[in-house]
Design an enzyme around this catalytic site. Structure first.
Site, PDB file in Angstrom:
ATOM      1  N   SER A  15       0.832  -1.201   0.000  1.00 29.28           N
ATOM      2  CA  SER A  15       0.000   0.000   0.000  1.00 29.28           C
ATOM      3  C   SER A  15       0.867   1.251   0.000  1.00 29.28           C
ATOM      4  O   SER A  15       2.071   1.192   0.278  1.00 29.28           O
ATOM      5  CB  SER A  15      -0.931   0.025   1.227  1.00 29.28           C
ATOM      6  N   LEU A  17       3.191   4.380  -0.226  1.00 31.68           N
ATOM      7  CA  LEU A  17       4.483   4.665  -0.847  1.00 31.68           C
ATOM      8  C   LEU A  17       5.153   3.388  -1.335  1.00 31.68           C
ATOM      9  O   LEU A  17       5.785   3.364  -2.395  1.00 31.68           O
ATOM     10  CB  LEU A  17       5.396   5.384   0.152  1.00 31.68           C
ATOM     11  N   ASP A  36       5.151  -7.553   3.584  1.00 34.25           N
ATOM     12  CA  ASP A  36       4.052  -6.873   4.265  1.00 34.25           C
ATOM     13  C   ASP A  36       3.384  -7.897   5.178  1.00 34.25           C
ATOM     14  O   ASP A  36       3.782  -9.076   5.213  1.00 34.25           O
ATOM     15  CB  ASP A  36       3.048  -6.291   3.258  1.00 34.25           C
ATOM     16  N   ASP A  57       6.755  -9.684   9.668  1.00 36.73           N
ATOM     17  CA  ASP A  57       6.798  -8.548  10.584  1.00 36.73           C
ATOM     18  C   ASP A  57       8.225  -8.009  10.524  1.00 36.73           C
ATOM     19  O   ASP A  57       9.178  -8.750  10.779  1.00 36.73           O
ATOM     20  CB  ASP A  57       6.443  -9.037  11.991  1.00 36.73           C
ATOM     21  N   VAL A  58       8.385  -6.733  10.193  1.00 39.42           N
ATOM     22  CA  VAL A  58       9.734  -6.199   9.998  1.00 39.42           C
ATOM     23  C   VAL A  58      10.569  -6.218  11.272  1.00 39.42           C
ATOM     24  O   VAL A  58      11.801  -6.093  11.207  1.00 39.42           O
ATOM     25  CB  VAL A  58       9.707  -4.767   9.421  1.00 39.42           C
ATOM     26  N   CYS A  85       9.659   0.962   3.469  1.00 40.83           N
ATOM     27  CA  CYS A  85       8.473   1.818   3.552  1.00 40.83           C
ATOM     28  C   CYS A  85       7.542   1.426   4.691  1.00 40.83           C
ATOM     29  O   CYS A  85       6.587   2.157   4.975  1.00 40.83           O
ATOM     30  CB  CYS A  85       7.688   1.773   2.246  1.00 40.83           C
ATOM     31  N   TYR A 161       6.659   9.112  17.059  1.00 38.84           N
ATOM     32  CA  TYR A 161       6.835   9.064  15.602  1.00 38.84           C
ATOM     33  C   TYR A 161       8.053   9.874  15.185  1.00 38.84           C
ATOM     34  O   TYR A 161       8.878   9.427  14.385  1.00 38.84           O
ATOM     35  CB  TYR A 161       5.567   9.582  14.925  1.00 38.84           C
ATOM     36  N   THR A 196      -1.322   9.017   1.362  1.00 36.83           N
ATOM     37  CA  THR A 196      -1.274   7.649   1.854  1.00 36.83           C
ATOM     38  C   THR A 196      -2.702   7.192   2.179  1.00 36.83           C
ATOM     39  O   THR A 196      -3.609   8.019   2.297  1.00 36.83           O
ATOM     40  CB  THR A 196      -0.414   7.565   3.111  1.00 36.83           C
TER      41      THR A 196
END
Length: 255
Positions: A15, A17, A36, A57-58, A85, A161, A196
């Site tokens: 999804s 970017l 993803d 899962d990153v 991303c 963030y 986004t």
């Protein structure tokens, strides 16, 4: 470095970017592997692009390692491109409405996904890229991360963030310096207010209001404009260790 004939690994590629980047790189001749979550549309998108999907899962080293292995061995081309991303952007203030400390777990989760997850993918992918044969020019690969203008002009409600994206920016140069010996470049893009899925879910009036905060052009950034910058970074062999703002010259207000 040429995109055609390479393998590209893109996190968050189902999804926003990441999706725009996956499409642009696939159109340019790369064999794309999307990382993803299992609940994403990653498998369908990878099939559409003639690539591969790795549910991961990153923040999980084992899952990311398996995804890197897919990109490095099943794509039929050397893994040379990695674009990070994947990320989340929930609000997390220091104090709640009653003046009480907010959940530390919320802060830790944002840092873990956005910063630790990015580092995990860099580490796992760099090990694979370093084993590839270099091009005639000595290049082995390019890693591109995603920060945010919040790394520099964080708003109220964005301490976690901003910290996570500030960390992505801060580690770009030292990682670029370390991986230089392998012929791997490392750069970061810091997008502004982009179209986004999260922002596109807002009413049109709210989207227009956000776009009007951008000096020029007065609109939200488009995902393919991010993807175009990814392609430019890959192409420009002297661009290394840099964070590039992609934001229409906006400087975010406190709130």
């Amino acid at each position: 470095m040429e995109i055609r004939g390479t393998a590209a690994l893109i996190t968050g590629g189902a999804s926003g970017l990441g999706l725009a980047t996956a499409r642009r790189l696939a159109d340019a001749g790369a064999s794309v592997t999307i990382i993803d979550l299992p609940t994403s549309a990653g498998a369908e998108i990878a099939a559409e692009l003639g690539g591969h999907f790795a549910a991961a899962d990153v923040t999980d080293a084992e899952q990311v390692g398996a995804a890197v292995e897919i990109a490095a061995t099943e794509a039929g081309a050397p893994l040379r491109i990695v674009v990070n991303c994947a990320g989340i952007a929930p609000p997390a203030k220091v104090l709640d409405r009653d003046g009480n400390p907010t959940s530390l777990a919320d802060f830790e989760r944002i840092i873990r996904i956005n910063l630790v997850g990015t580092f995990n993918v860099i580490s796992q992918a760099a090990a694979a890229i370093a084993r590839t044969e270099p091009t005639e020019g000595g290049d082995r690969g390019v890693i591109i991360n995603t920060a945010s203008v919040a790394a520099f002009d964080g708003q109220i409600g964005q301490p976690a963030y901003s910290a996570s994206k500030g960390g992505v920016h801060a580690m770009t140069l030292p990682i670029a310096r370390e991986l230089a010996r392998y012929g791997i470049r490392v750069n970061t893009i810091a997008p502004g207010i982009m179209e986004t899925p999260m922002l596109m879910g807002l009413p049109q009036a709210a989207q227009d209001s956000l776009g009007q905060q951008v000096p020029y052009p007065q609109r939200l950034g488009r995902p393919d404009e991010y993807a175009k910058l990814v392609a430019s970074i890959i192409d420009n062999g002297y661009l290394n260790g840099e964070t590039i703002r992609l934001d229409g010259s906006i400087r975010m207000a406190p709130k």
